[in-house]
Write a protein that holds these residues in place. Sequence first.
Motif, PDB file in Angstrom:
ATOM      1  N   ALA A 138     -30.981  -2.174 -19.008  1.00 24.83           N
ATOM      2  CA  ALA A 138     -31.442  -1.284 -17.940  1.00 24.83           C
ATOM      3  C   ALA A 138     -32.543  -1.941 -17.116  1.00 24.83           C
ATOM      4  N   LEU A 139     -33.496  -2.593 -17.783  1.00 26.54           N
ATOM      5  CA  LEU A 139     -34.577  -3.267 -17.060  1.00 26.54           C
ATOM      6  C   LEU A 139     -34.067  -4.491 -16.299  1.00 26.54           C
ATOM      7  N   LEU A 140     -33.096  -5.186 -16.868  1.00 28.69           N
ATOM      8  CA  LEU A 140     -32.502  -6.316 -16.148  1.00 28.69           C
ATOM      9  C   LEU A 140     -31.819  -5.850 -14.870  1.00 28.69           C
ATOM     10  N   LYS A 141     -31.153  -4.705 -14.928  1.00 33.11           N
ATOM     11  CA  LYS A 141     -30.523  -4.171 -13.721  1.00 33.11           C
ATOM     12  C   LYS A 141     -31.567  -3.763 -12.696  1.00 33.11           C
ATOM     13  N   TRP A 215     -28.429  19.567 -21.395  1.00 34.47           N
ATOM     14  CA  TRP A 215     -28.091  20.394 -20.227  1.00 34.47           C
ATOM     15  C   TRP A 215     -29.341  21.042 -19.647  1.00 34.47           C
ATOM     16  N   LEU A 216     -30.199  21.566 -20.510  1.00 33.14           N
ATOM     17  CA  LEU A 216     -31.441  22.172 -20.034  1.00 33.14           C
ATOM     18  C   LEU A 216     -32.347  21.127 -19.370  1.00 33.14           C
ATOM     19  N   LEU A 217     -32.387  19.938 -19.936  1.00 35.71           N
ATOM     20  CA  LEU A 217     -33.202  18.871 -19.350  1.00 35.71           C
ATOM     21  C   LEU A 217     -32.724  18.528 -17.943  1.00 35.71           C
ATOM     22  N   LEU A 218     -31.402  18.403 -17.771  1.00 36.54           N
ATOM     23  CA  LEU A 218     -30.872  18.004 -16.477  1.00 36.54           C
ATOM     24  C   LEU A 218     -30.996  19.102 -15.429  1.00 36.54           C
ATOM     25  N   GLN A 219     -30.897  20.349 -15.869  1.00 36.79           N
ATOM     26  CA  GLN A 219     -30.852  21.458 -14.908  1.00 36.79           C
ATOM     27  C   GLN A 219     -32.173  22.175 -14.717  1.00 36.79           C
ATOM     28  N   ARG A 220     -33.091  22.085 -15.656  1.00 38.99           N
ATOM     29  CA  ARG A 220     -34.283  22.923 -15.618  1.00 38.99           C
ATOM     30  C   ARG A 220     -35.590  22.136 -15.722  1.00 38.99           C
ATOM     31  N   SER A 221     -35.567  20.841 -15.453  1.00 41.52           N
ATOM     32  CA  SER A 221     -36.796  20.065 -15.591  1.00 41.52           C
ATOM     33  C   SER A 221     -36.949  19.108 -14.421  1.00 41.52           C
ATOM     34  N   VAL A 222     -38.177  18.679 -14.205  1.00 38.43           N
ATOM     35  CA  VAL A 222     -38.466  17.711 -13.147  1.00 38.43           C
ATOM     36  C   VAL A 222     -37.805  16.368 -13.461  1.00 38.43           C
ATOM     37  N   ALA A 223     -37.854  15.970 -14.739  1.00 40.28           N
ATOM     38  CA  ALA A 223     -37.209  14.712 -15.125  1.00 40.28           C
ATOM     39  C   ALA A 223     -35.712  14.766 -14.878  1.00 40.28           C
ATOM     40  N   GLY A 224     -35.096  15.919 -15.165  1.00 40.81           N
ATOM     41  CA  GLY A 224     -33.672  16.071 -14.908  1.00 40.81           C
ATOM     42  C   GLY A 224     -33.340  15.977 -13.433  1.00 40.81           C
ATOM     43  N   PHE A 225     -34.205  16.552 -12.584  1.00 42.72           N
ATOM     44  CA  PHE A 225     -34.004  16.414 -11.141  1.00 42.72           C
ATOM     45  C   PHE A 225     -34.074  14.952 -10.726  1.00 42.72           C
ATOM     46  N   GLY A 226     -35.011  14.211 -11.307  1.00 48.36           N
ATOM     47  CA  GLY A 226     -35.113  12.792 -10.991  1.00 48.36           C
ATOM     48  C   GLY A 226     -33.862  12.025 -11.394  1.00 48.36           C
ATOM     49  N   GLY A 238     -36.101   7.219  -4.325  1.00 48.53           N
ATOM     50  CA  GLY A 238     -37.375   6.521  -4.246  1.00 48.53           C
ATOM     51  C   GLY A 238     -38.218   7.000  -3.078  1.00 48.53           C
ATOM     52  N   PHE A 239     -37.577   7.210  -1.922  1.00 53.56           N
ATOM     53  CA  PHE A 239     -38.314   7.708  -0.762  1.00 53.56           C
ATOM     54  C   PHE A 239     -38.822   9.131  -0.984  1.00 53.56           C
ATOM     55  N   ALA A 240     -38.094   9.908  -1.800  1.00 56.97           N
ATOM     56  CA  ALA A 240     -38.501  11.287  -2.063  1.00 56.97           C
ATOM     57  C   ALA A 240     -39.609  11.387  -3.104  1.00 56.97           C
ATOM     58  N   GLY A 241     -40.033  10.262  -3.655  1.00 59.65           N
ATOM     59  CA  GLY A 241     -41.127  10.282  -4.616  1.00 59.65           C
ATOM     60  C   GLY A 241     -40.714  10.230  -6.061  1.00 59.65           C
ATOM     61  N   VAL A 242     -39.412  10.052  -6.350  1.00 54.98           N
ATOM     62  CA  VAL A 242     -38.955   9.932  -7.729  1.00 54.98           C
ATOM     63  C   VAL A 242     -39.365   8.564  -8.272  1.00 54.98           C
ATOM     64  N   PRO A 243     -40.061   8.489  -9.401  1.00 60.11           N
ATOM     65  CA  PRO A 243     -40.427   7.188  -9.985  1.00 60.11           C
ATOM     66  C   PRO A 243     -39.181   6.503 -10.565  1.00 60.11           C
ATOM     67  N   VAL A 244     -38.600   5.616  -9.786  1.00 64.66           N
ATOM     68  CA  VAL A 244     -37.282   5.075 -10.124  1.00 64.66           C
ATOM     69  C   VAL A 244     -37.317   4.293 -11.429  1.00 64.66           C
ATOM     70  N   THR A 245     -38.271   3.378 -11.573  1.00 66.42           N
ATOM     71  CA  THR A 245     -38.317   2.568 -12.789  1.00 66.42           C
ATOM     72  C   THR A 245     -38.535   3.444 -14.023  1.00 66.42           C
ATOM     73  N   ARG A 246     -39.445   4.392 -13.924  1.00 62.45           N
ATOM     74  CA  ARG A 246     -39.702   5.279 -15.055  1.00 62.45           C
ATOM     75  C   ARG A 246     -38.458   6.111 -15.388  1.00 62.45           C
ATOM     76  N   THR A 247     -37.734   6.553 -14.372  1.00 63.32           N
ATOM     77  CA  THR A 247     -36.529   7.344 -14.615  1.00 63.32           C
ATOM     78  C   THR A 247     -35.439   6.503 -15.253  1.00 63.32           C
TER      79      THR A 247
END
Length: 353
Positions: A138-141, A215-226, A238-247
């Motif tokens: 993942a980090l190599l990508k 399912w709850l993580l993806l639908q009901r959390s900030v991390a899931g939105f990212g 990235g432009f919307a403020g999502v921390p891409v590397t952290r995600t």
Amino acid sequence: MRLEKRHRASPLALGIASVAAIGFTLLVGTLLVRWAGAPVGRTYALLLQGGFGSVFAWSETLTRAVPLILTGLAAAVAFRARLFNIGAEGQLYAGALAAVAVGGLHGGTGLEWPAWLLLPTMLAAAALAGALLLLGPALLKRHLGVDEVVTTLLLNFVALLAVSALLDGPMKDPTALGWPQSVALQEQVELSKLVPQNRVHTGLLIACGLAVALWLLLQRSVAGFGIRALGANPRAAGFAGVPVTRTVVLVAMLSGALAGLAGAVEVAGRTGYVTLDMSPGYGYTGIVIAMLAALHPLGVVAAAVFVAGVQVGADSMSRAVGVPTYIADVIVSASLLSVLVASLGAQYRVRWR
């Protein structure tokens, strides 16, 4: 001729697409059964009866579905973020080895851990082993643009070679009469049975619970939105403020951990030790299950039960009518292709110039 995306797929179009997908799958299976010279109706009846026709059949189906649910979830969460994890097979074996290292090998150190502490530690070690095996690709990508399909696929072979070396070396069971298998887990960390005299175990509850949690993580959390934003458009995320590397790191750790847990649950619930043939391709089948479920965590559970039922039913069907068990793989593959094509037809319309 060109394809034009619909603004919204109608319920009628989705219903027709589903019926067409089922019909195509049955047609392909029927042609193969007829080619083998077996009666079509009896073959399908035996397939359903072998997978779902009794308490024993359901127990075998659900037992096989447990690792498929976990590897399906691993593929689903990674694909949601456009991290194409093809290495769940290797991550499963890494988790299984870590589980045995904690739940089996530590017994020779003279330390006796209570079951309430040893079992969670074993599962956490398995999840960590699977997560670390995916974190590198993942980090190599992310930083170097290396194709994760290639790296995760090749790591499967690295993991299997490592398993082979360990089973013939430091993790080999001295009481196995030369057979390449690891030491056995202690009885206190084996998963209990849900139904007496059957093989289905509490790993099923763990897998279903993780599906709901994901399912709850993806639908009901900030991390899931990212995660969902990253899968829709990485640059826009990235432009919307999502921390891409952290995600990306979060997705890699989640996906690898789920695949590693599949190995630990399979060892603790069914086999009791690690062998080279412990997994008949659970990691690769999990990709098919994730696609059948349209990357929906709850749909993964239903798709895993379907695939497991077809595989279990094919065994008894093959013995009764002489049809090769490989027809189960063809049915699953045809269902995947038909679902993908039907979904495409429901979401797009054909425009003629």
